[in-house]
Motif scaffolding. Structure first.
Motif, PDB file in Angstrom:
ATOM      1  N   SER A   7      -1.176  -0.505  -4.278  1.00 48.78           N
ATOM      2  CA  SER A   7      -0.694   0.083  -4.499  1.00 48.78           C
ATOM      3  C   SER A   7      -1.688   0.634  -5.463  1.00 48.78           C
ATOM      4  CB  SER A   7       0.471  -0.316  -5.833  1.00 48.78           C
ATOM      5  OG  SER A   7       0.660  -1.391  -5.919  1.00 48.78           O
ATOM      6  N   SER A   8      -3.245  -0.279  -5.176  1.00 45.44           N
ATOM      7  CA  SER A   8      -4.018  -0.195  -6.370  1.00 45.44           C
ATOM      8  C   SER A   8      -5.503   0.343  -5.776  1.00 45.44           C
ATOM      9  CB  SER A   8      -4.673  -1.756  -6.875  1.00 45.44           C
ATOM     10  OG  SER A   8      -3.212  -2.386  -7.550  1.00 45.44           O
ATOM     11  N   HIS A   9      -5.239   0.271  -4.381  1.00 44.69           N
ATOM     12  CA  HIS A   9      -6.322   1.661  -4.006  1.00 44.69           C
ATOM     13  C   HIS A   9      -5.903   2.793  -3.492  1.00 44.69           C
ATOM     14  CE1 HIS A   9      -6.906  -2.277  -2.872  1.00 44.69           C
ATOM     15  NE2 HIS A   9      -8.601  -1.983  -2.206  1.00 44.69           N
ATOM     16  N   ALA A  10      -6.921   3.899  -3.432  1.00 41.43           N
ATOM     17  CA  ALA A  10      -6.765   4.919  -2.800  1.00 41.43           C
ATOM     18  C   ALA A  10      -6.461   4.863  -1.656  1.00 41.43           C
ATOM     19  CB  ALA A  10      -7.724   5.500  -3.605  1.00 41.43           C
ATOM     20  N   LEU A  11      -5.687   6.106  -0.860  1.00 37.12           N
ATOM     21  CA  LEU A  11      -6.097   6.524   0.596  1.00 37.12           C
ATOM     22  C   LEU A  11      -6.891   7.528   1.232  1.00 37.12           C
ATOM     23  CD1 LEU A  11      -2.932   5.148   0.662  1.00 37.12           C
ATOM     24  CD2 LEU A  11      -4.050   3.446   1.353  1.00 37.12           C
ATOM     25  N   ASP A  25      -5.195   9.597  -4.403  1.00 41.20           N
ATOM     26  CA  ASP A  25      -4.930   8.412  -5.561  1.00 41.20           C
ATOM     27  C   ASP A  25      -3.949   7.189  -5.773  1.00 41.20           C
ATOM     28  OD1 ASP A  25      -4.695   9.569  -9.267  1.00 41.20           O
ATOM     29  OD2 ASP A  25      -3.448  10.125  -6.795  1.00 41.20           O
ATOM     30  N   TRP A  26      -4.267   6.584  -6.590  1.00 43.30           N
ATOM     31  CA  TRP A  26      -3.543   5.426  -5.753  1.00 43.30           C
ATOM     32  C   TRP A  26      -1.879   5.173  -6.625  1.00 43.30           C
ATOM     33  CZ3 TRP A  26      -1.759   2.776 -10.261  1.00 43.30           C
ATOM     34  CH2 TRP A  26      -1.604   3.099 -11.474  1.00 43.30           C
ATOM     35  N   ARG A  27      -2.005   6.738  -7.413  1.00 46.64           N
ATOM     36  CA  ARG A  27      -1.030   7.100  -8.466  1.00 46.64           C
ATOM     37  C   ARG A  27       0.069   8.342  -7.324  1.00 46.64           C
ATOM     38  NH1 ARG A  27      -2.681   7.910 -14.359  1.00 46.64           N
ATOM     39  NH2 ARG A  27      -4.217   9.288 -12.834  1.00 46.64           N
ATOM     40  N   ALA A  28      -0.796   8.873  -6.642  1.00 48.09           N
ATOM     41  CA  ALA A  28      -0.518   9.783  -5.394  1.00 48.09           C
ATOM     42  C   ALA A  28      -0.293  11.278  -6.816  1.00 48.09           C
ATOM     43  CB  ALA A  28       1.198   9.574  -5.183  1.00 48.09           C
ATOM     44  N   THR A  29      -1.278  11.705  -7.621  1.00 51.10           N
ATOM     45  CA  THR A  29      -1.059  12.252  -8.057  1.00 51.10           C
ATOM     46  C   THR A  29      -2.787  13.666  -8.014  1.00 51.10           C
ATOM     47  OG1 THR A  29      -2.630  10.853  -9.945  1.00 51.10           O
ATOM     48  CG2 THR A  29       0.169  10.930 -10.243  1.00 51.10           C
ATOM     49  N   THR A  77       3.139   2.578   2.808  1.00 53.22           N
ATOM     50  CA  THR A  77       2.797   3.014   4.127  1.00 53.22           C
ATOM     51  C   THR A  77       1.948   5.022   3.437  1.00 53.22           C
ATOM     52  OG1 THR A  77       4.227   2.339   5.677  1.00 53.22           O
ATOM     53  CG2 THR A  77       3.751   4.403   5.829  1.00 53.22           C
ATOM     54  N   ALA A  78       0.710   5.131   3.783  1.00 54.04           N
ATOM     55  CA  ALA A  78       0.494   6.420   3.627  1.00 54.04           C
ATOM     56  C   ALA A  78       1.015   7.348   4.609  1.00 54.04           C
ATOM     57  CB  ALA A  78      -1.632   6.223   3.722  1.00 54.04           C
ATOM     58  N   TYR A  79       0.950   8.706   4.839  1.00 56.10           N
ATOM     59  CA  TYR A  79       1.513   9.875   5.785  1.00 56.10           C
ATOM     60  C   TYR A  79       0.443  10.547   5.486  1.00 56.10           C
ATOM     61  CZ  TYR A  79       5.538   7.293   5.368  1.00 56.10           C
ATOM     62  OH  TYR A  79       6.565   5.913   4.675  1.00 56.10           O
ATOM     63  N   ALA A 104      -8.145   5.271   5.903  1.00 59.10           N
ATOM     64  CA  ALA A 104      -8.758   4.147   4.634  1.00 59.10           C
ATOM     65  C   ALA A 104      -8.797   4.047   3.728  1.00 59.10           C
ATOM     66  CB  ALA A 104     -10.727   4.688   4.773  1.00 59.10           C
ATOM     67  N   ALA A 105      -8.910   2.899   3.004  1.00 56.96           N
ATOM     68  CA  ALA A 105      -8.545   2.441   1.572  1.00 56.96           C
ATOM     69  C   ALA A 105      -9.758   1.829   0.683  1.00 56.96           C
ATOM     70  CB  ALA A 105      -7.117   1.424   2.137  1.00 56.96           C
ATOM     71  N   ALA A 106      -9.841   1.967  -0.497  1.00 58.17           N
ATOM     72  CA  ALA A 106     -10.355   1.668  -1.258  1.00 58.17           C
ATOM     73  C   ALA A 106      -9.442   1.667  -2.374  1.00 58.17           C
ATOM     74  CB  ALA A 106     -12.187   2.726  -1.142  1.00 58.17           C
ATOM     75  N   LEU A 107     -11.056   1.033  -3.639  1.00 57.19           N
ATOM     76  CA  LEU A 107     -10.106   1.320  -4.951  1.00 57.19           C
ATOM     77  C   LEU A 107     -10.910   2.438  -5.507  1.00 57.19           C
ATOM     78  CD1 LEU A 107     -11.169  -1.964  -6.281  1.00 57.19           C
ATOM     79  CD2 LEU A 107      -8.751  -1.346  -5.320  1.00 57.19           C
ATOM     80  N   GLY A 108     -11.728   3.803  -5.309  1.00 54.81           N
ATOM     81  CA  GLY A 108     -12.341   4.835  -5.312  1.00 54.81           C
ATOM     82  C   GLY A 108     -11.547   5.746  -4.965  1.00 54.81           C
ATOM     83  N   MET A 109     -11.251   6.662  -5.135  1.00 53.42           N
ATOM     84  CA  MET A 109     -11.343   7.618  -4.447  1.00 53.42           C
ATOM     85  C   MET A 109     -12.379   8.990  -4.262  1.00 53.42           C
ATOM     86  SD  MET A 109      -7.817  10.684  -4.106  1.00 53.42           S
ATOM     87  CE  MET A 109      -9.075  11.352  -6.156  1.00 53.42           C
ATOM     88  N   THR A 110     -12.627   9.123  -3.203  1.00 55.40           N
ATOM     89  CA  THR A 110     -13.937  10.321  -2.657  1.00 55.40           C
ATOM     90  C   THR A 110     -13.777  10.485  -0.988  1.00 55.40           C
ATOM     91  OG1 THR A 110     -16.382   9.343  -2.059  1.00 55.40           O
ATOM     92  CG2 THR A 110     -14.216   7.702  -1.689  1.00 55.40           C
ATOM     93  N   ARG A 111     -14.410  11.323  -1.277  1.00 53.15           N
ATOM     94  CA  ARG A 111     -14.307  12.352   0.412  1.00 53.15           C
ATOM     95  C   ARG A 111     -15.842  11.657   0.893  1.00 53.15           C
ATOM     96  NH1 ARG A 111     -14.158  16.592  -3.855  1.00 53.15           N
ATOM     97  NH2 ARG A 111     -12.150  18.477  -3.349  1.00 53.15           N
ATOM     98  N   SER A 112     -16.281  10.494   1.139  1.00 52.76           N
ATOM     99  CA  SER A 112     -17.109   9.825   1.334  1.00 52.76           C
ATOM    100  C   SER A 112     -16.788   8.743   2.387  1.00 52.76           C
ATOM    101  CB  SER A 112     -18.661   9.538   0.050  1.00 52.76           C
ATOM    102  OG  SER A 112     -18.189   8.416  -0.751  1.00 52.76           O
ATOM    103  N   HIS A 113     -17.713   8.133   2.843  1.00 53.72           N
ATOM    104  CA  HIS A 113     -17.215   7.147   3.247  1.00 53.72           C
ATOM    105  C   HIS A 113     -17.274   6.135   2.437  1.00 53.72           C
ATOM    106  CE1 HIS A 113     -18.186  10.446   6.176  1.00 53.72           C
ATOM    107  NE2 HIS A 113     -17.800   9.223   7.464  1.00 53.72           N
ATOM    108  N   ASP A 114     -17.412   6.278   1.344  1.00 56.39           N
ATOM    109  CA  ASP A 114     -17.543   4.274   1.487  1.00 56.39           C
ATOM    110  C   ASP A 114     -15.872   3.735   1.052  1.00 56.39           C
ATOM    111  OD1 ASP A 114     -19.879   5.776  -0.925  1.00 56.39           O
ATOM    112  OD2 ASP A 114     -20.310   5.070   0.693  1.00 56.39           O
ATOM    113  N   TYR A 115     -14.974   3.546   2.302  1.00 53.96           N
ATOM    114  CA  TYR A 115     -14.388   2.845   1.962  1.00 53.96           C
ATOM    115  C   TYR A 115     -13.965   1.445   2.278  1.00 53.96           C
ATOM    116  CZ  TYR A 115     -11.372   6.755   0.384  1.00 53.96           C
ATOM    117  OH  TYR A 115     -11.317   8.515  -0.290  1.00 53.96           O
TER     118      TYR A 115
END
Length: 121
Positions: A30-34, A52-56, A78-80, A97-108
């Motif tokens: 739940s802390s990760h962007a997907l 983002d992690w909060r789905a906002t 789960t993500a969809y 993919a998952a990462a702590l920060g949401m981005t459009r790059s490949h940095d997951y």
């Protein structure tokens, strides 16, 4: 550490819909962007959508805006990716993919193995 497993891919005709799922195991989901990425044969992996992690907040690639919807259920870990009005050019292997920060790059930090989506014309 997160483990991600995609499912839901398949062969469909143009105009059809598919829903991909990304099931996670491990800690701090739940802390990760997907995000979802895809890679077509002979092409580089490209960004599709992120949440983002909060789905906002969500981001989409221009070509899928209005046709694809990314969502997540933190309780189910789960993500969809709901994909509507599919086109032959959407054919690719789709990766979660998952990462702590949401981005459009490949940095997951974490990636699944991928699920094949094939759209026939």
């Amino acid at each position: 550490q997160l483990q991600l497993v995609e499912s839901g891919g398949g062969l469909v005709q143009a105009g059809a819909s598919l829903r991909l799922s990304c099931a996670a195991s491990g800690r701090r989901f739940s802390s990760h962007a997907l995000a979802w990425f895809r890679q077509a044969p002979g092409k580089e992996r490209e960004f599709v959508a992120a949440i983002d992690w909060r789905a906002t907040t969500t981001y989409y690639q221009d070509s899928v805006q209005g046709r694809f919807t990314i969502s997540r259920d933190n309780a189910k870990m789960t993500a969809y990716l709901q994909m509507d009005r599919l086109r032959p050019e959407d054919t690719a292997v789709y990766y979660c993919a998952a990462a702590l920060g949401m981005t459009r790059s490949h940095d997951y930090d974490y990636w699944g193995q991928g699920t094949q989506v094939t759209v026939s014309s």
